[in-house]
Design a protein around this motif. Structure first.
Motif, PDB file in Angstrom:
ATOM      1  N   PRO A 316     -79.316 -74.487   5.482  1.00  0.00           N
ATOM      2  CA  PRO A 316     -78.098 -73.977   6.135  1.00  0.00           C
ATOM      3  C   PRO A 316     -78.261 -72.531   6.621  1.00  0.00           C
ATOM      4  O   PRO A 316     -77.813 -72.188   7.726  1.00  0.00           O
ATOM      5  N   ALA A 317     -78.912 -71.693   5.789  1.00  0.00           N
ATOM      6  CA  ALA A 317     -79.103 -70.301   6.199  1.00  0.00           C
ATOM      7  C   ALA A 317     -80.031 -70.206   7.394  1.00  0.00           C
ATOM      8  O   ALA A 317     -79.810 -69.410   8.321  1.00  0.00           O
ATOM      9  N   LEU A 423     -88.479 -76.649  13.284  1.00  0.00           N
ATOM     10  CA  LEU A 423     -88.137 -75.573  14.209  1.00  0.00           C
ATOM     11  C   LEU A 423     -88.838 -75.800  15.536  1.00  0.00           C
ATOM     12  O   LEU A 423     -90.045 -76.025  15.583  1.00  0.00           O
ATOM     13  N   PRO A 424     -88.099 -75.712  16.649  1.00  0.00           N
ATOM     14  CA  PRO A 424     -88.695 -75.937  17.958  1.00  0.00           C
ATOM     15  C   PRO A 424     -89.470 -74.707  18.434  1.00  0.00           C
ATOM     16  O   PRO A 424     -89.356 -73.621  17.877  1.00  0.00           O
ATOM     17  N   LEU A 506     -70.566 -72.353  22.207  1.00  0.00           N
ATOM     18  CA  LEU A 506     -70.436 -73.773  21.911  1.00  0.00           C
ATOM     19  C   LEU A 506     -71.802 -74.436  21.725  1.00  0.00           C
ATOM     20  O   LEU A 506     -72.020 -75.192  20.770  1.00  0.00           O
ATOM     21  N   SER A 507     -72.721 -74.146  22.644  1.00  0.00           N
ATOM     22  CA  SER A 507     -74.035 -74.778  22.567  1.00  0.00           C
ATOM     23  C   SER A 507     -74.851 -74.246  21.396  1.00  0.00           C
ATOM     24  O   SER A 507     -75.656 -74.977  20.814  1.00  0.00           O
ATOM     25  N   SER A 508     -74.634 -72.977  21.020  1.00  0.00           N
ATOM     26  CA  SER A 508     -75.373 -72.440  19.871  1.00  0.00           C
ATOM     27  C   SER A 508     -74.936 -73.129  18.581  1.00  0.00           C
ATOM     28  O   SER A 508     -75.762 -73.374  17.689  1.00  0.00           O
ATOM     29  N   ALA A 509     -73.639 -73.444  18.470  1.00  0.00           N
ATOM     30  CA  ALA A 509     -73.162 -74.172  17.292  1.00  0.00           C
ATOM     31  C   ALA A 509     -73.807 -75.557  17.231  1.00  0.00           C
ATOM     32  O   ALA A 509     -74.265 -76.000  16.175  1.00  0.00           O
ATOM     33  N   LYS A 510     -73.866 -76.225  18.390  1.00  0.00           N
ATOM     34  CA  LYS A 510     -74.518 -77.532  18.437  1.00  0.00           C
ATOM     35  C   LYS A 510     -76.011 -77.392  18.156  1.00  0.00           C
ATOM     36  O   LYS A 510     -76.619 -78.243  17.502  1.00  0.00           O
ATOM     37  N   ARG A 514     -77.947 -79.167  15.234  1.00  0.00           N
ATOM     38  CA  ARG A 514     -79.095 -80.011  15.524  1.00  0.00           C
ATOM     39  C   ARG A 514     -80.318 -79.581  14.714  1.00  0.00           C
ATOM     40  O   ARG A 514     -81.043 -80.411  14.166  1.00  0.00           O
ATOM     41  N   MET A 515     -80.516 -78.270  14.626  1.00  0.00           N
ATOM     42  CA  MET A 515     -81.636 -77.770  13.829  1.00  0.00           C
ATOM     43  C   MET A 515     -81.478 -78.150  12.348  1.00  0.00           C
ATOM     44  O   MET A 515     -82.426 -78.559  11.691  1.00  0.00           O
ATOM     45  N   GLU A 516     -80.266 -78.004  11.833  1.00  0.00           N
ATOM     46  CA  GLU A 516     -80.025 -78.355  10.427  1.00  0.00           C
ATOM     47  C   GLU A 516     -80.236 -79.841  10.204  1.00  0.00           C
ATOM     48  O   GLU A 516     -80.777 -80.256   9.181  1.00  0.00           O
TER      49      GLU A 516
END
Length: 555
Positions: A316-317, A423-424, A506-510, A514-516
């Protein structure tokens, strides 16, 4: 002459091979139990099982046409005289002094295939004898063909090697015959050392009350009744008792009949091994447990494990950091270039921390044990096993916990690698960022051109520094319109930046979600392989162990 030996069981197989499939399956199950119990169960029990497996394997590979019968007893019981009477020859020394029989003597009816069996029994070749295939009894069809009759040293001998010889044969004989006499049939040494420990072998045990010629007929019945009571009290169910007297051929008729029936049935070998297998199977019961075991870690505990490992790895962090890095990275593309230029002229600690390279730094942070906290990992492993060990015996509780911790030391690094893989790379950015950046620089260019235009209008139209080359730069009345154009262009740049920032938020939250999710998927894969699979394999092994214990016991 009285006898109380029951007839052979009606449904007993007449061919020794007939009992082999069931016995073979039970021995295979015992072998699996021994393998499964390695490192989990008591070593002494596993050693005893291994000894039985070895003995059973050797006995089953040897002649099935021969039945090994031992005559054992104490000094003065007359077992050697009984041996000679059954054989019809004076083969074993007799007498009342201790000991008379110092080595096992064997008499064989039917030599084909008996050699390897006698070698396995370790009977000295000097004490091996052969007899004809039939005896001169009342019935012409009475035959002892296939009998291997062994006269043993006294079980109460003062020589330790003699007692060891008795113990060895008692553990491998197909049929155990204990010879007692009217004076010492309640001998404590015999009952304590042999009758009680082998009480479960009642089906392959025969008690011979010898020397009944010394008793009156009513005394024989009293002795038999008292002996039966004593044997039953010691756990020997439905004991078979035969009375004999070696002074006449008629005195051993009852014993011969039992031997003839036993040899003809040819199931004593399998029955003896089956009893031994059942007996050792009972010893595995404390490790079996009564409750039906779980077949796998249940869903709630599985989900709790995944959550705990995700938190231990810091997913999460990291996702939150990735979200911030996404926004910082987007600022390089969507911010109004003029404001960005002004900001660059100031000292920016965030820029000095190179947050634009945060992802690569994060990827390098998960290559060692610091990728997850070992203490949190250990707690998660303990919690997940608590959900499946409630009804397990202590030995299997320890083995399940050990299975869960099998990869505990490497889990932090594995989790770190999983996070790193999730991580991409940072070389690619959304296309619309480039479009916004291109649009912003276009607006900057328009604003600059507008300012230049205003400057020319002031120079040529207001200050009249020279003759205007064109009406577009010499007409001072255009200044307000060009100024409005510049203001609108700046306003469009500001509006574009504000709108883009909302979209980036908005996209950063998604992006963070997505990363999580990607990190969770890889953490789940690691947990499945390194934690859940070993636990489930151990539970499956325990379930198979329970079934095999029932099979070994014949339940």
């Amino acid at each position: 002459m009285t006898t109380s030996a029951p007839p052979p069981v009606a449904d007993a197989p007449q061919d020794p091979a007939a009992a082999a499939p069931g016995l073979t399956a039970r021995l295979d199950a015992l072998d699996r139990i021994t393998a499964a119990g390695s490192g989990r169960l008591a070593p002494s029990l596993l050693d005893d099982a291994a000894v039985l497996l070895d003995r059973a394997g050797q006995r089953l590979r040897l002649s099935g046409d021969h039945t090994v019968v031992t005559l054992a007893g104490g000094t003065g019981s007359g077992k050697s005289s009984l041996f000679n009477a059954v054989c019809g020859l004076e083969l074993s020394p007799t007498g009342m002094r201790r000991p008379m029989t110092s080595r096992a003597h064997a008499c064989v009816w039917g030599l084909d295939g008996a050699g390897p069996l006698l070698d396995w029994l370790d009977v000295d070749k000097r004490h091996r004898y052969a007899r004809a295939s039939a005896l001169d009894l009342q019935r012409a069809d009475d035959s002892l063909q296939g009998l291997v009759l062994i006269d043993l040293p006294d079980h109460d001998s003062v020589q330790a090697m003699h007692r060891a010889e008795v113990d060895r044969f008692v553990s491998i004989a197909d049929l155990l015959i204990w010879v007692v006499d009217p004076q010492k049939y309640a001998d404590a040494a015999l009952h304590r050392n042999y009758i009680v420990p082998f009480a479960k072998h009642a089906g392959v045990t025969l008690i011979v009350l010898n020397q009944v010629d010394r008793l009156a007929p009513d005394e024989v019945d009293e002795c038999v009744a008292d002996l039966r009571r004593l044997l039953e009290a010691e756990g020997l169910a439905k004991p078979r008792i035969v009375t004999t007297s070696a002074v006449s051929e008629e005195g051993v008729r009852g014993l011969r009949e039992v031997l003839v029936d036993t040899v003809a049935a040819r199931h004593a070998r399998s029955e003896r091994l089956a009893v031994d297998v059942t007996d050792i199977g009972e010893r595995f019961l404390p490790y079996k447990g009564e409750a039906e075991p779980p077949t796998a870690v249940d869903a709630p505990h599985r989900d709790e494990l995944m959550r705990a490992l995700t938190d231990a790895a810091g997913a999460p962090a990291v996702a939150e950091a990735m979200e911030s890095a996404y926004e910082l990275r987007a600022a390089d593309f969507i911010s109004w270039p003029i404001l960005s230029l002004v900001a660059r002229l100031r000292t920016d600690p965030l820029r000095r921390m190179r947050l634009g390279e945060l992802r690569e730094e994060l990827r390098g942070a998960f290559t060692g044990p610091t990728g997850a906290q070992q203490g949190e990992v250990d707690t998660a492993l303990m919690d997940v096993t608590d959900g499946v060990i409630t009804d397990l015996p202590d030995a299997w509780v320890r083995s399940v916990r050990a299975a869960a911790r099998k990869h505990a030391a490497e889990l932090p690094e594995e989790l770190g690698e999983a996070m790193k893989e999730a991580l991409p790379s940072f070389n690619q950015v959304p296309r619309w960022w480039w479009l916004v950046k291109t649009w912003q620089y276009f607006l900057v260019l328009v604003s600059l051109l507008g300012l230049v235009w205003i400057g020319l209008l002031v120079a040529y139209g207001v200050a009249d520094v020279a003759e205007a080359p064109s009406g577009w730069v010499g007409e001072s009345g255009l200044i307000p319109y060009v100024a409005v154009l510049v203001v609108c262009t700046l306003g469009m740049g500001w509006l574009t930046t504000a709108t883009s920032r909302n979209l980036v938020a908005l996209s950063s939250a998604k992006h963070g979600e997505r990363m999580e999710r990607h990190m969770r998927e890889r953490i789940v894969a690691v947990a499945e392989q390194k934690v859940l699979e070993p636990i489930n394999e151990e539970l499956a092994l325990y379930a198979a162990f329970r079934d095999d214990v029932d099979l070994v016991r014949g339940a």
